[in-house]
Design a protein around this motif. Structure first.
Motif, short mmCIF file in Angstrom:
data_model
loop_
_atom_site.label_atom_id
_atom_site.label_comp_id
_atom_site.label_asym_id
_atom_site.label_seq_id
_atom_site.Cartn_x
_atom_site.Cartn_y
_atom_site.Cartn_z
N LEU A 203 0.87 -1.17 0.00
CA LEU A 203 0.00 0.00 0.00
C LEU A 203 0.90 1.22 0.00
O LEU A 203 1.62 1.47 0.97
N VAL A 204 0.91 1.96 -1.10
CA VAL A 204 1.77 3.12 -1.26
C VAL A 204 0.90 4.36 -1.05
O VAL A 204 -0.09 4.55 -1.76
N ASP A 205 1.26 5.19 -0.08
CA ASP A 205 0.43 6.35 0.23
C ASP A 205 1.31 7.54 0.55
O ASP A 205 2.48 7.40 0.91
N GLY A 206 0.74 8.72 0.40
CA GLY A 206 1.43 9.97 0.68
C GLY A 206 0.73 11.10 -0.03
O GLY A 206 -0.25 10.90 -0.75
N TRP B 3 -15.57 7.49 -5.77
CA TRP B 3 -16.82 7.41 -5.00
C TRP B 3 -16.69 8.29 -3.77
O TRP B 3 -16.62 7.81 -2.64
N ARG B 4 -16.67 9.57 -3.92
CA ARG B 4 -16.40 10.50 -2.82
C ARG B 4 -17.29 10.31 -1.61
O ARG B 4 -16.87 10.53 -0.49
N ASP B 5 -18.54 9.92 -1.82
CA ASP B 5 -19.46 9.76 -0.70
C ASP B 5 -19.53 8.33 -0.19
O ASP B 5 -20.35 8.02 0.66
N MET B 6 -18.70 7.47 -0.74
CA MET B 6 -18.71 6.06 -0.34
C MET B 6 -17.28 5.54 -0.16
O MET B 6 -16.96 4.45 -0.62
N MET B 7 -16.42 6.31 0.47
CA MET B 7 -15.01 5.95 0.55
C MET B 7 -14.77 4.64 1.29
O MET B 7 -13.90 3.86 0.91
N PHE B 8 -15.52 4.36 2.33
CA PHE B 8 -15.34 3.11 3.06
C PHE B 8 -15.62 1.92 2.14
O PHE B 8 -14.84 0.97 2.09
N VAL B 9 -16.70 2.00 1.39
CA VAL B 9 -17.04 0.93 0.44
C VAL B 9 -15.96 0.83 -0.63
O VAL B 9 -15.55 -0.27 -1.02
N ALA C 56 -4.73 -14.27 -4.52
CA ALA C 56 -5.10 -15.69 -4.57
C ALA C 56 -4.65 -16.33 -5.89
O ALA C 56 -4.39 -17.53 -5.94
N LYS C 57 -4.52 -15.51 -6.94
CA LYS C 57 -4.05 -16.00 -8.24
C LYS C 57 -2.53 -15.90 -8.37
O LYS C 57 -1.98 -16.11 -9.45
N GLY C 58 -1.86 -15.50 -7.28
CA GLY C 58 -0.41 -15.43 -7.29
C GLY C 58 0.17 -14.11 -7.76
O GLY C 58 1.38 -14.02 -8.02
N LYS C 59 -0.65 -13.06 -7.88
CA LYS C 59 -0.17 -11.76 -8.33
C LYS C 59 0.05 -10.83 -7.15
O LYS C 59 -0.81 -10.67 -6.29
N THR C 60 1.20 -10.18 -7.11
CA THR C 60 1.44 -9.13 -6.14
C THR C 60 0.58 -7.93 -6.50
O THR C 60 0.41 -7.62 -7.68
N VAL C 61 0.03 -7.27 -5.49
CA VAL C 61 -0.85 -6.13 -5.70
C VAL C 61 -0.24 -4.90 -5.04
O VAL C 61 0.21 -4.96 -3.89
N ILE C 62 -0.26 -3.80 -5.78
CA ILE C 62 0.20 -2.53 -5.25
C ILE C 62 -1.00 -1.58 -5.28
O ILE C 62 -1.52 -1.28 -6.35
N LEU C 63 -1.46 -1.16 -4.10
CA LEU C 63 -2.53 -0.17 -4.01
C LEU C 63 -1.88 1.21 -4.00
O LEU C 63 -1.15 1.55 -3.07
N ASP C 64 -2.12 1.96 -5.04
CA ASP C 64 -1.60 3.32 -5.16
C ASP C 64 -2.62 4.25 -4.52
O ASP C 64 -3.55 4.69 -5.16
N ARG C 65 -2.47 4.45 -3.22
CA ARG C 65 -3.36 5.21 -2.35
C ARG C 65 -4.33 4.26 -1.66
O ARG C 65 -4.77 3.29 -2.25
N HIS C 66 -4.66 4.57 -0.42
CA HIS C 66 -5.67 3.81 0.31
C HIS C 66 -6.18 4.65 1.46
O HIS C 66 -6.13 5.88 1.41
N TRP C 67 -6.67 4.04 2.52
CA TRP C 67 -7.38 4.77 3.57
C TRP C 67 -6.57 5.88 4.24
O TRP C 67 -7.18 6.88 4.64
N PRO C 68 -5.23 5.79 4.41
CA PRO C 68 -4.55 6.94 5.03
C PRO C 68 -4.79 8.25 4.28
O PRO C 68 -4.90 9.31 4.90
N SER C 69 -4.92 8.18 2.96
CA SER C 69 -5.23 9.40 2.21
C SER C 69 -6.59 9.95 2.58
O SER C 69 -6.78 11.16 2.66
N GLU C 70 -7.56 9.07 2.79
CA GLU C 70 -8.89 9.54 3.17
C GLU C 70 -8.85 10.26 4.51
O GLU C 70 -9.56 11.23 4.73
N MET C 71 -8.01 9.80 5.41
CA MET C 71 -7.92 10.45 6.72
C MET C 71 -7.41 11.88 6.58
O MET C 71 -7.80 12.76 7.34
N VAL C 72 -6.55 12.13 5.59
CA VAL C 72 -6.02 13.48 5.36
C VAL C 72 -6.93 14.27 4.42
O VAL C 72 -7.45 15.33 4.76
#
Length: 135
Positions: free
Chosen positions: A7-10, A38-44, A58-74
């Motif tokens: 999870l890459v955030d900043g 989904w500005r009004d549904m960030m948790f979803v 599960a299919k063996g692929k590494t996943v990189i989330l470019d932004r996640h919940w820490p951004s929503e907190m800011v």
């Protein structure tokens, strides 16, 4: 290599997407870019991202989330009068811990970040126009 979750955030302009692309290249992974669709549904939205990540892993692929919940907190506080889900982070952290996820936070000099953000606005759609002092 075993599939992993990163999870890459900043702040905008700190190199999240550049770092995510390098991790993707080195791991042959997949990037899930988390812009604010989904500005009004960030948790979803963030929960759905973890669900998709879990399927790729599960299919063996590494996943990189470019932004996640820490951004929503800011950004939620700055641009939406606060997140409607103040406990989102606790739940997300528990799920991410179970998935053995690794957080990577990109940082930098505020003046350099502001300059980079201004440059990015000229070449791609940035969600928000703001000064670094707001974030």
């Amino acid at each position: 290599m075993k599939a992993k979750l990163f999870l890459v955030d900043g702040a905008d302009g700190t190199g999240k997407s550049t770092l995510a692309e390098e991790i993707r290249r080195q791991t042959d992974g997949v990037i899930l870019h988390q812009s604010y669709r989904w500005r009004d549904m960030m948790f979803v939205y963030h929960t759905a991202a973890l669900h998709f990540a879990e399927k790729f892993i599960a299919k063996g692929k590494t996943v990189i989330l470019d932004r996640h919940w820490p951004s929503e907190m800011v950004y939620g506080k700055v641009f939406r009068n606060g997140s409607r889900w103040p406990l989102e982070g606790r739940m997300m952290d528990r799920v991410i811990l179970k998935m053995a996820g690794t957080y990577i936070f990109t940082l930098g000099d505020p003046e350099a970040i502001a300059k980079r953000h201004a440059q990015l606005q000229c070449v791609r759609r940035e969600e928000y126009s703001h000064s670094i002092s707001q974030v």
